[in-house]
Motif scaffolding. Structure first.
Motif, PDB file in Angstrom:
ATOM      1  N   UNK A 134       0.828  -1.217   0.000  1.00 54.13           N
ATOM      2  CA  UNK A 134       0.000   0.000   0.000  1.00 54.13           C
ATOM      3  C   UNK A 134       0.858   1.261   0.000  1.00 54.13           C
ATOM      4  N   UNK A 135       1.940   1.261   0.771  1.00 55.02           N
ATOM      5  CA  UNK A 135       2.752   2.468   0.874  1.00 55.02           C
ATOM      6  C   UNK A 135       3.632   2.677  -0.351  1.00 55.02           C
ATOM      7  N   UNK A 136       3.988   1.595  -1.040  1.00 57.29           N
ATOM      8  CA  UNK A 136       4.845   1.737  -2.225  1.00 57.29           C
ATOM      9  C   UNK A 136       4.453   0.678  -3.254  1.00 57.29           C
ATOM     10  N   UNK A 137       3.257   0.794  -3.850  1.00 60.02           N
ATOM     11  CA  UNK A 137       2.725  -0.272  -4.697  1.00 60.02           C
ATOM     12  C   UNK A 137       3.528  -0.554  -5.958  1.00 60.02           C
ATOM     13  N   UNK A 223      -2.605   5.827   5.158  1.00 57.40           N
ATOM     14  CA  UNK A 223      -2.083   6.046   3.806  1.00 57.40           C
ATOM     15  C   UNK A 223      -3.178   5.842   2.767  1.00 57.40           C
ATOM     16  N   UNK A 224      -4.021   4.815   2.980  1.00 59.79           N
ATOM     17  CA  UNK A 224      -5.108   4.533   2.041  1.00 59.79           C
ATOM     18  C   UNK A 224      -6.077   5.709   1.952  1.00 59.79           C
ATOM     19  N   UNK A 225      -6.367   6.325   3.093  1.00 59.75           N
ATOM     20  CA  UNK A 225      -7.262   7.485   3.095  1.00 59.75           C
ATOM     21  C   UNK A 225      -6.634   8.651   2.326  1.00 59.75           C
ATOM     22  N   UNK A 226      -5.340   8.868   2.542  1.00 58.05           N
ATOM     23  CA  UNK A 226      -4.651   9.939   1.835  1.00 58.05           C
ATOM     24  C   UNK A 226      -4.642   9.693   0.330  1.00 58.05           C
ATOM     25  N   UNK A 227      -4.414   8.434  -0.050  1.00 59.41           N
ATOM     26  CA  UNK A 227      -4.414   8.087  -1.471  1.00 59.41           C
ATOM     27  C   UNK A 227      -5.790   8.305  -2.081  1.00 59.41           C
ATOM     28  N   UNK A 228      -6.841   7.909  -1.347  1.00 59.70           N
ATOM     29  CA  UNK A 228      -8.206   8.067  -1.858  1.00 59.70           C
ATOM     30  C   UNK A 228      -8.554   9.542  -2.053  1.00 59.70           C
ATOM     31  N   UNK A 229      -8.153  10.383  -1.110  1.00 55.08           N
ATOM     32  CA  UNK A 229      -8.413  11.818  -1.234  1.00 55.08           C
ATOM     33  C   UNK A 229      -7.652  12.408  -2.412  1.00 55.08           C
ATOM     34  N   UNK A 230      -6.418  11.965  -2.600  1.00 56.54           N
ATOM     35  CA  UNK A 230      -5.611  12.471  -3.708  1.00 56.54           C
ATOM     36  C   UNK A 230      -6.223  12.093  -5.042  1.00 56.54           C
ATOM     37  N   UNK A 231      -6.695  10.832  -5.133  1.00 54.21           N
ATOM     38  CA  UNK A 231      -7.318  10.370  -6.371  1.00 54.21           C
ATOM     39  C   UNK A 231      -8.614  11.133  -6.631  1.00 54.21           C
ATOM     40  N   UNK A 232      -9.364  11.418  -5.559  1.00 51.53           N
ATOM     41  CA  UNK A 232     -10.622  12.137  -5.701  1.00 51.53           C
ATOM     42  C   UNK A 232     -10.403  13.570  -6.172  1.00 51.53           C
ATOM     43  N   UNK A 233      -9.363  14.226  -5.659  1.00 52.34           N
ATOM     44  CA  UNK A 233      -9.103  15.614  -6.039  1.00 52.34           C
ATOM     45  C   UNK A 233      -8.581  15.728  -7.462  1.00 52.34           C
ATOM     46  N   UNK A 234      -7.922  14.669  -7.941  1.00 50.04           N
ATOM     47  CA  UNK A 234      -7.369  14.710  -9.296  1.00 50.04           C
ATOM     48  C   UNK A 234      -8.258  13.982 -10.304  1.00 50.04           C
ATOM     49  N   UNK A 235      -9.440  13.558  -9.848  1.00 53.90           N
ATOM     50  CA  UNK A 235     -10.304  12.747 -10.717  1.00 53.90           C
ATOM     51  C   UNK A 235     -10.766  13.533 -11.947  1.00 53.90           C
TER      52      UNK A 235
END
Length: 343
Positions: A134-137, A223-235
């Motif tokens: 998760x941290x470095x897929x 980390x998963x929450x941060x990734x989800x927010x990042x993906x949502x903002x750049x969607x």
């Protein structure tokens, strides 16, 4: 003229007419049937559920990955609990007698400890695996290979087997408790006493890996929450193909981490009562009533039956693999290359 004086109920023994036999305290017929049904269902589910997990992962090439090999090995440990531990413990718990001999009592105890600690070690390595994924897929495939997974599996088997054999076959578990052990050593009994030192070691062996898993999964979900927010903002923005691929990989790894996190939580809930009870019992003079002890033990045993249910609920590929196995399609040519993913 009738008398109000009731006659004493004769004691039932595990072995009638045998000197030194343990006293038998069986349940009445109704509760006995219910207990056999509950314990038996747990054993059957542990055996066949984990067998399906092992067959699925080992047969279908699409599932051959370091994480899944760890899951298959974990299923093997739970399968062995269902085969070598639960059926015999079921008879002992319901009948309150051990009918399988003193030598097998030692083997049974060693298998109990070894396979359960093996499950704990597997879950700890799986949490480390998920943390890296998760941290470095994108770097994960180069860090965690099949050979690395094999080393983790080897450690997860060798250390628990060596530990249980060293403690119980050498008699180190009851050092200082010889009188208590002798008092419990009747014919038809299989009660193992463990002194305070080894109980403390057992508790720490459970607590430290569990703490590691809690820390890792807490960080994973952060980390998963941060990734989800990042993906949502750049969607709504234009993404490069590399960024899109990275987002898909991260989403897949987060989903796998969530499912395996549920497995870890189920393990902790199942084993925590037994671990705490054992620690308290050793330092308070073994005061736990027999029925409380049996409840704690079977909560721990039932964890071996829970993992296949978790996989069936959260892994569509496992549900599809079960259908293929039960229907016999795995016997067809080239069945190992079947697609299990609905993508």
């Amino acid at each position: 003229m009738s008398s109000n004086t009731s006659l004493p109920v004769p004691l039932q023994l595990c072995y009638e007419n045998v000197s030194g036999s343990c006293v038998k305290a069986p349940y009445s017929p109704g509760p006995r049937v219910i207990l056999y049904a509950v314990f038996g269902c747990g054993a059957v589910l542990a055996v066949f559920g984990n067998l399906l997990v092992m067959i699925s992962i080992l047969h279908f090439k699409q599932l051959h990955s370091p994480t899944n090999f760890l899951i298959a090995s974990l299923a093997c440990a739970d399968f062995l609990v269902g085969v070598t531990v639960m059926p015999f413990s079921m008879v002992r718990s319901v009948e309150s007698c051990w009918y399988f001999g003193e030598s097998f009592c030692n083997v049974h105890t060693c298998c109990d400890v070894a396979f359960c600690y093996s499950s704990l070690f597997h879950l700890c390595f799986i949490s480390i695996d998920r943390y890296i994924a998760v941290t470095d897929p994108l770097v994960y495939p180069t860090k965690v290979t099949v050979s690395v997974s094999g080393i983790c599996i080897g450690i997860s088997w060798v250390l628990p087997v060596v530990y249980s054999g060293a403690v119980f076959f050498t008699g180190a578990n009851d050092d200082g408790l010889e009188e208590l052990s002798s008092a419990l050593n009747c014919i038809g009994g299989c009660q193992t006493v463990v002194n305070q030192n080894w109980v403390l070691i057992d508790f720490l062996s459970f607590f430290i890996p569990t703490l590691v898993m809690i820390i890792l999964y807490s960080h994973i979900f952060l980390v998963a929450r941060q990734q989800a927010k990042k993906i949502e903002t750049t969607h709504n923005k234009t993404e490069s193909s590399a960024e899109s691929y990275k987002a898909r990989v991260a989403k897949r790894e987060r989903k796998a981490a969530k499912t395996l996190g549920i497995t870890v939580v189920a393990f902790m809930i199942s084993w925590l009562p037994y671990s705490i009870d054992s620690l308290i019992d050793a330092y308070m003079g073994f005061i736990t009533p027999a029925y409380i002890y049996e409840i704690c033990v079977w909560c721990a045993y039932y964890n071996s039956a829970m993992n296949p249910l978790i996989y069936a609920l959260f892994y569509p590929w496992f549900r599809k693999a079960i259908k293929l196995i039960v229907s016999g399609q795995v016997l067809k040519d080239h069945s190992a290359t079947m697609n299990l993913f609905s993508e």
